[in-house]
Design an enzyme around this catalytic site. Structure first.
Site: not given
Ligand code: HDD
Length: 705
Positions: A87, A160
């Site tokens: 993202h 999402n």
């Molecule tokens: Fe995630 C960012 C949505 C599964 C780990 N995720 C992130 C963002 C969104 C989502 C919208 C961006 C937020 C922003 O605008 O800063 N992610 C989802 C959805 C998931 C999902 C809807 C499943 C239903 N994500 C998911 C899993 C993991 C992560 C299973 C880790 C185990 N996601 C992250 C992260 C991020 C992230 C690495 C990257 C940057 C941040 O968090 O701030 O922690």
């Protein structure tokens, strides 16, 4: 952030010697201006020249003593923070959430029970796989993250634009993302799944199949952020004042309706305007056309959980609206652009674990893993444990605890007491079980095992249900998307394995994709323990087109003009567009505009080469005979019209524009609105354009497999 000092200095002729700008201060706005200072507040006398051992004729060596230079370069060198691992590419806006229907019966959260209260929000939309500088129209899931600054703390709904996910357990997330992002040896391709590693992984991960259907559908190429639905994805819990819990799924529904672009259009938008989505969000808000969504919930209890065909804790499954209807409880309006992209959009830290009392997690193993990941990632992205003090992350309600010190501590907590319990000072912060966050009471027992629940094992039934809930056009697009993506996969075994998984959804779909790839022979199904159910009813709510809004509200009309165009035609079109709520943009061979037949200048918004028709929802050709003749030998003009036709757009034209329509290969159909006698068919054009694209045209412009 450092405040600019109030000090003012008056502009004067510079008397000191040796400036590189003719001996004058830079002065663009006249009058007085704020004094430029260093970070430490020292007034800067010269921001153009570093300090040198020098004479006026020749520069000598630059002196290390120049603290102004060193501080400026040093700060610049540290301007970037690590981009998000997923993202990274995003745009955001401020706004508010207003509850319109109380859920007090189900939740004690104020934000879900106090009707009429406006809660500030910050919403960030993003693609997943691309890096920060990648184009907006990648085929990808869109992040839909909303931070609600409630009076009881921050509630982040980090969702999402697709209600299901690729995997069921967070332990697979790093693998999924490594497979989707650029390949590690070559560093490409970025911002796309059309490559071997992604398809290798998903073809070996059958639980991804349902999500693949969604990302191969037009949901993955939205027309604008304001045309996307948002989903909390997981099942959460609500807890009421009596401690009773209810399961809940959250949905954002766009007021502007769902809309997507066509794949060939997406490819070209990425070249024509890689910032298409963020520009639209910015412009809409700037123009006072505030994007708006309804917040709706699906509420259900243990009885439903027991009778539902799938596990409500499996993030690869959704609960059809037809089974548990949506209840609209509020609305979100985005009405203010960020002041500074970095401070707000880049530094905002969304975290799934940010919930408030009255909202709780479920045991969805994907959600549980996320609750660890988001805090962890902020520490490396934002550099330390005090990131919640950044204005964009700070709660807008009182916040008191004994967490202390650390990098970038901006607060100056007074007193001796930084622990609890304590007795030395009056009125130190205390916990309170009556008002504080409490988890839903749940009896849990079992063996400690690394397993997946049995109900999680059906990977194909909802994929099939999704496909057959689409209109014929949408099904065709899904098939084409599979063909496009797999045609970029170099390893044949991977392609065949994907076909083998698709055959588990439906033989017909697999065969259509195989035909498009030119793969002959029998498709070998990949072995599966649970075959797809064929008895799930269609869910019309899963289709974009079945619920599309027929309106020009918020749409962009592109009008091609050239010298000799009739000013009255343009004026009438402008009037009609405004009445319909659409925005009209002029495209001319020169950015200086076109000279109308009556000698007036019609101003242009785009120069032809920089304003391809992919940027507009429909086009109008307001051309004179000379204009049409001149543009018929202009490749950009021919492509403008040809693309609009092949992207199934409504095309309006003055009768004199016919030569350009002919040159562009436009064939008459109900979407080509051109008067055959004098005059411009403006009303007909606007009425037709409000109905949307001409889907019936599609088989005449591209092969349907
Ligand atoms: Fe995630 C960012 C949505 C599964 C780990 N995720 C992130 C963002 C969104 C989502 C919208 C961006 C937020 C922003 O605008 O800063 N992610 C989802 C959805 C998931 C999902 C809807 C499943 C239903 N994500 C998911 C899993 C993991 C992560 C299973 C880790 C185990 N996601 C992250 C992260 C991020 C992230 C690495 C990257 C940057 C941040 O968090 O701030 O922690």
């Amino acid at each position: 952030m450092k405040k600019q000092p109030a000090l003012k200095s008056t502009v004067a002729k510079k008397t000191s010697e040796g400036t590189g700008n003719g001996g004058e201060f830079h002065q663009f706005s006249g009058g007085t201006h704020a004094q430029l200072t260093t970070q430490q507040g020292q007034a800067i006398s010269d921001d153009e020249n570093s300090l040198k051992l020098s004479n006026t004729a020749r520069p000598g060596p630059v002196l290390l003593e120049d603290f102004v230079l060193r501080e400026k370069i040093n700060h610049f060198d540290h301007e970037r923070i690590p981009e998000r691992i997923v993202h990274a590419r995003g745009a955001a806006a401020h706004g508010y959430f207003e509850l319109t229907d109380s859920l007090e019966k189900y939740s004690k959260a104020r934000v879900l029970s106090q009707v009429g209260e406006k809660v500030p929000v910050f919403a960030r939309f993003s693609t997943v796989a691309g890096n920060a500088g990648s184009p907006d129209l990648a085929r990808d899931v869109r992040g839909f993250a909303v931070k609600l600054y409630t009076q009881e703390g921050n509630w982040d709904l980090v969702g999402n634009n697709i209600p299901v996910f690729f995997i069921q357990d967070a332990i697979k997330f790093p693998d999924l993302i490594h497979a989707a992002k650029q390949e590690p040896d070559r560093g490409f391709p970025q911002a796309q799944t059309a490559h071997d590693t992604f398809w290798d992984f998903v073809s070996l991960t059958p639980e991804s199949t349902h999500m693949l259907m969604w990302i191969m559908s037009d949901r993955a190429i939205p027309r604008a952020f304001k045309n996307m639905e948002g989903f909390g994805v997981h099942t959460f819990r609500l807890i009421n004042a009596a401690g009773k819990t209810t399961f809940v799924k959250f949905h954002w529904r766009p007021k502007a309706g769902l809309q997507s672009v066509i794949w060939d259009e997406a490819l070209k938008i990425n070249g024509g305007d890689p910032d298409y989505h963020r520009r639209d969000l910015w412009n809409s808000i700037n123009e006072g056309k505030f994007p708006e969504w309804e917040l709706a919930v699906q509420l259900f209890d243990e009885r439903f959980v027991d009778k539902f065909e799938f596990d409500v804790l499996d993030a690869t499954k959704l609960i059809p609206e037809e089974q548990v209807p949506l209840r609209v409880i509020g609305r979100m309006v985005l009405d203010r652009n960020p002041t500074n992209y970095f401070s707000e959009t880049e530094q905002v830290a969304f975290m799934t674990q940010n919930v408030v009392a009255g909202i709780d997690f479920s045991n969805d193993p994907l959600l549980q893993g996320r609750n660890f990941s988001y805090l962890d990632t902020q520490l490396s992205r934002l550099g330390g444990p005090n990131f919640a003090q950044l204005p964009i992350n700070a709660p807008k309600c009182p916040m008191m605890n004994f967490q202390r010190d650390g990098h970038m501590q901006f607060q100056t907590p007074p007193g001796r007491v930084s622990y609890s319990p304590s007795s030395l000072e009056q009125n130190t912060a205390r916990e309170d079980p009556r008002t504080g966050f409490t988890s839903a009471k749940e009896h849990v027992e079992g063996d400690k095992l690394r397993v997946r629940p049995e109900l999680f094992a059906d990977h194909f039934s909802q994929a099939r249900q999704f496909f057959f809930s689409q209109t014929e056009t949408e099904q065709n697009h899904i098939v084409s998307a599979f063909i496009f993506e797999l045609s970029k996969v170099e390893t044949e075994a991977v392609r065949l394995r994907v076909l083998g998984q698709l055959a588990n959804v439906d033989n017909g779909i697999a065969q259509r994709v195989a035909n498009g790839l030119g793969i002959k022979g029998k498709i070998e199904k990949v072995a599966t323990t649970v075959p797809a159910r064929e008895d799930l009813p269609e869910s019309p709510a899963l289709s974009i087109l079945k619920k599309a809004k027929k309106s020009l509200e918020g749409k962009l009309i592109g009008c091609l003009i050239a010298d000799g165009s009739e000013a009255t035609v343009v004026a009438n079109l402008r009037k009609g567009a405004k009445k319909a709520g659409a925005d009209l943009k002029m495209i001319a061979p020169k950015i200086g505009g076109a000279i109308a037949k009556n000698g007036a200048v019609i101003e242009a918004d785009f120069q032809l080469a920089g304003g391809p028709s992919v940027l507009f929802d429909c086009i109008f050709l307001a051309l004179s005979p000379e204009g049409a003749a001149a543009l018929s030998s202009e490749a950009a003009a021919v492509a403008f019209v040809h693309d609009a036709f092949s992207h199934l757009k409504v095309i309006g034209a003055t009768p004199d524009a016919q030569p350009l329509l002919d040159k562009a290969g436009v064939l008459a159909d109900k979407g080509v609105v051109s008067a055959n006698k004098k005059g411009a068919p403006i009303d007909d054009f606007l009425t037709r354009a409000a109905m949307g694209r001409i889907w019936e045209r599609e088989p005449s412009v591209r092969t349907i497999y």
